[in-house]
Design an enzyme around this catalytic site. Structure first.
Site, mmCIF file in Angstrom:
data_model
loop_
_atom_site.group_PDB
_atom_site.id
_atom_site.type_symbol
_atom_site.label_atom_id
_atom_site.label_comp_id
_atom_site.label_asym_id
_atom_site.label_seq_id
_atom_site.Cartn_x
_atom_site.Cartn_y
_atom_site.Cartn_z
ATOM 1 N N HIS A 1 0.871 -1.190 0.000
ATOM 2 C CA HIS A 1 0.000 0.000 0.000
ATOM 3 C C HIS A 1 0.913 1.247 0.000
ATOM 4 C CE1 HIS A 1 -3.508 2.380 0.516
ATOM 5 N NE2 HIS A 1 -3.785 2.175 1.784
ATOM 6 N N HIS B 1 -2.520 -2.466 -9.549
ATOM 7 C CA HIS B 1 -3.547 -1.918 -8.662
ATOM 8 C C HIS B 1 -4.689 -2.912 -8.533
ATOM 9 C CE1 HIS B 1 -6.353 0.906 -6.804
ATOM 10 N NE2 HIS B 1 -5.264 1.564 -6.449
HETATM 11 N N1 CMX Z 1 4.934 -6.651 -9.707
HETATM 12 C C1 CMX Z 1 4.926 -8.012 -9.705
HETATM 13 N N2 CMX Z 1 3.828 -8.757 -9.515
HETATM 14 C C2 CMX Z 1 2.659 -8.098 -9.365
HETATM 15 C C3 CMX Z 1 2.576 -6.706 -9.397
HETATM 16 C C4 CMX Z 1 3.775 -5.971 -9.565
HETATM 17 N N3 CMX Z 1 3.794 -4.631 -9.564
HETATM 18 N N4 CMX Z 1 1.288 -6.336 -9.208
HETATM 19 C C5 CMX Z 1 0.592 -7.480 -9.048
HETATM 20 N N5 CMX Z 1 1.428 -8.547 -9.142
HETATM 21 C C6 CMX Z 1 1.093 -9.950 -8.961
HETATM 22 C C7 CMX Z 1 0.466 -10.137 -7.577
HETATM 23 O O1 CMX Z 1 1.463 -10.215 -6.576
HETATM 24 C C8 CMX Z 1 -0.336 -11.403 -7.776
HETATM 25 O O2 CMX Z 1 0.580 -12.479 -7.714
HETATM 26 P P1 CMX Z 1 0.152 -13.861 -6.972
HETATM 27 O O3 CMX Z 1 -0.955 -14.421 -7.818
HETATM 28 O O4 CMX Z 1 1.410 -14.667 -6.992
HETATM 29 O O5 CMX Z 1 -0.298 -13.485 -5.596
HETATM 30 C C9 CMX Z 1 -0.803 -11.278 -9.223
HETATM 31 O O6 CMX Z 1 0.075 -10.334 -9.865
HETATM 32 C C10 CMX Z 1 -2.237 -10.766 -9.359
HETATM 33 O O7 CMX Z 1 -2.331 -9.528 -8.679
HETATM 34 P P2 CMX Z 1 -3.427 -8.441 -9.114
HETATM 35 O O8 CMX Z 1 -4.765 -9.083 -9.005
HETATM 36 O O9 CMX Z 1 -3.060 -7.816 -10.417
HETATM 37 O O10 CMX Z 1 -3.209 -7.330 -8.008
HETATM 38 P P3 CMX Z 1 -3.692 -7.343 -6.486
HETATM 39 O O11 CMX Z 1 -5.009 -6.720 -6.426
HETATM 40 O O12 CMX Z 1 -3.521 -8.696 -5.877
HETATM 41 O O13 CMX Z 1 -2.595 -6.401 -5.809
HETATM 42 C C11 CMX Z 1 -1.218 -4.479 -5.607
HETATM 43 C C12 CMX Z 1 -2.588 -5.005 -6.053
HETATM 44 C C13 CMX Z 1 -1.191 -2.961 -5.717
HETATM 45 C C14 CMX Z 1 -0.984 -4.878 -4.147
HETATM 46 C C15 CMX Z 1 -0.132 -5.105 -6.518
HETATM 47 O O14 CMX Z 1 -0.334 -4.667 -7.844
HETATM 48 C C16 CMX Z 1 1.287 -4.804 -6.075
HETATM 49 O O15 CMX Z 1 1.818 -5.515 -5.226
HETATM 50 N N6 CMX Z 1 1.922 -3.728 -6.654
HETATM 51 C C17 CMX Z 1 3.250 -3.311 -6.231
HETATM 52 C C18 CMX Z 1 3.178 -2.560 -4.919
HETATM 53 C C19 CMX Z 1 2.512 -1.199 -5.105
HETATM 54 O O16 CMX Z 1 2.866 -0.427 -5.989
HETATM 55 N N7 CMX Z 1 1.582 -0.874 -4.199
HETATM 56 C C20 CMX Z 1 0.950 0.475 -4.158
HETATM 57 C C21 CMX Z 1 -0.501 0.490 -4.623
HETATM 58 C C22 CMX Z 1 -1.090 1.875 -4.495
HETATM 59 C C23 CMX Z 1 -1.187 2.263 -3.051
HETATM 60 O O17 CMX Z 1 -2.034 1.678 -2.347
HETATM 61 O O18 CMX Z 1 -0.439 3.098 -2.578
#
Ligand code: CMX
Length: 446
Positions: free
Chosen positions: A275, A322
């Site tokens: 987050h 996201h």
């Molecule tokens: N890099 C690598 N893998 C990623 C990724 C990224 N930036 N974003 C998603 N994935 C992966 C997830 O870890 C998940 O993997 P698993 O199936 O092994 O668990 C898969 O892709 C599916 O995820 P998703 O449905 O696309 O995304 P989620 O809703 O589960 O998660 C988020 C959303 C933001 C936590 C995720 O995209 C992420 O970890 N991003 C990087 C961290 C980040 O930038 N966070 C800030 C978000 C904004 C904020 O709240 O400030």
């Protein structure tokens, strides 16, 4: 840190977790779409994605378009609100009025809020004493959350509740606490910053300035950092109510915990790397690339390799992806436009732009994330770094000060509308497995 001792309890737990894991993977993969009431198994296991069970009118997040505050897009919001004289950005105080009421305030109404914030901005000395008692290398988010919690004794809501208060009146002291908090947070944040990183030399607030201007002043950073602060606080304020910080604040407040308890809890969620902490992680990642390149900008091919290295080591690419958005975050775009205007030739901005060119392709090829586009955190640190705020573990604190506006407006309305204490129902893995084999949960089931 020393490797902790592996007790027999811990070894047993490890064995149990490892044996259990395939059951969850199987449920997710093979039975994710099986309905159990109004949600499916994938949603029950997977963090309630897309479950429409929260209500807020403060903001709405469209997966394609991005955030609207009270029905207005980010550019519309910036254009509509009264501007600080001599500045390109609006008063944060006017934005608070707008979030709370849904109406764009006049300049006079905005200035009344400016005065009100000033009158409320005094932070009790014991809060600073608590901060000073903490080890200086404590993470600044821990300090911010602790300061908010320490201030709970000031709560007008808790006081009025203890005296006996009608449910229809709850919103009033919740509004009072929320406004006190919003007015004090910039003072606390700047205090933490200067105590930790600037030799503990504090700069007294300037009562002539608005919230953004005063924050820049107390941080000791020259113009146009006042505009950066205004933009930053407004952009980070709200993202509807399902994200971790907003949902946590709402959840805790639903037990009639006051704004101090609730927002402190929300901040603890914001401090997670998936987050708000992602903005710190982005800067750390970008700095790592710059270091490996000896300060030279990488080519797109070199960048592609850095991104794959991160993914192949099992880490996420911070600032990308996201839970709701399915395109570039307009909060990213808004900050990119700021950079294009004020720091177009800054090497780190160029690198962040290069990542924007390359990362979506790499993430798409990686094939996991549902959204390969950047979120708010991919760009925000660069601006801070440029203006001299190079201590990137502080970035989430800035996010927290902004996030207060949205989540506190939300809990004020929660109490105004008498929303219930939150209590979703849980089930066991065994029940899920049974319903998976039966093709769904029958209405009469337990
Ligand atoms: N890099 C690598 N893998 C990623 C990724 C990224 N930036 N974003 C998603 N994935 C992966 C997830 O870890 C998940 O993997 P698993 O199936 O092994 O668990 C898969 O892709 C599916 O995820 P998703 O449905 O696309 O995304 P989620 O809703 O589960 O998660 C988020 C959303 C933001 C936590 C995720 O995209 C992420 O970890 N991003 C990087 C961290 C980040 O930038 N966070 C800030 C978000 C904004 C904020 O709240 O400030």
């Amino acid at each position: 840190m020393n490797e902790p001792k592996k007790t027999s309890l811990k070894l047993k737990l490890q064995e149990k977790i490892e044996a259990f894991r395939p059951r969850i993977t199987k449920l997710n993969k093979e039975f994710g779409n099986v309905q159990i009431d109004t949600v499916n198994i994938g949603q029950a296991i997977g963090g309630a994605r897309d479950v429409r069970c929260l209500v807020t009118d403060i903001s709405y997040l469209d997966p394609q378009e991005g955030i609207r505050f009270r029905g207005k897009t980010i550019p519309e919001t910036f254009a509509a609100l009264p501007k600080v004289p001599g500045s390109d950005y609006p008063f944060v105080e006017g934005f608070w009025y707008f979030l709370l009421t849904g109406e764009v305030p006049t300049l006079a109404q905005t200035l009344e809020v400016v005065q009100d914030f000033r009158a409320r901005s005094q932070v009790p000395q014991y809060v600073f004493d608590v901060l000073r008692a903490m080890p200086r290398d404590t993470h600044p988010m821990t300090m911010l959350s602790t300061a908010v919690l320490a201030m709970q004794r000031e709560s007008k809501f808790a006081h009025r509740y203890a005296e006996g208060m009608k449910k229809n009146d709850y919103w009033d002291p919740m509004y009072e606490d929320s406004t006190d908090l919003v007015a004090r947070l910039p003072v606390i944040a700047a205090y933490i910053y200067r105590m930790k990183y600037k030799g503990d030399i504090q700069i007294a607030p300037n009562p002539e300035l608005d919230m953004g201007g005063n924050f820049a002043h107390m941080m000791g950073i020259a113009r146009p950092y006042d505009d950066v602060a205004r933009m930053y606080f407004i952009l980070h304020s709200d993202h509807e109510s399902g994200n971790v910080s907003a949902h946590t604040t709402h959840l805790v407040a639903s037990a009639l915990s006051d704004a101090y308890y609730s927002f402190s809890a929300g901040l603890n969620g914001l401090a997670g790397p998936l987050h708000g902490l992602a903005n710190q992680e982005v800067l750390s990642w970008v700095q790592g690339v710059m270091k490996k390149m000896g300060g030279k900008l990488p080519s797109d091919e070199e960048l592609e390799k850095f991104l794959w290295d991160t993914l192949n080591s099992g880490q996420v690419v911070p600032g990308y992806g996201h839970a709701v958005l399915r395109k570039t975050d307009p909060r990213y775009t808004s900050q990119m436009e700021f950079c294009q205007k004020y720091l177009p030739d800054y090497p780190m901005f160029k690198l962040v732009n290069a990542i924007y060119r390359v990362a979506p392709k790499v993430l798409t090829a990686h094939g996991k994330t549902k959204n390969p586009w950047p979120n708010v955190d991919a760009q925000s640190g660069v601006i801070q770094y440029y203006y001299g705020l190079t201590e990137y573990d502080f970035y989430t604190v800035l996010f927290g000060v902004g996030r207060a506006l949205g989540v506190l407006a939300n809990i004020t309305w929660d109490r105004g509308l008498g929303y219930a204490i939150e209590r979703p129902k849980s089930v066991t893995t065994e029940m899920l497995e049974k319903w998976a084999l039966e093709g769904g949960r029958k209405p009469a089931a337990g």
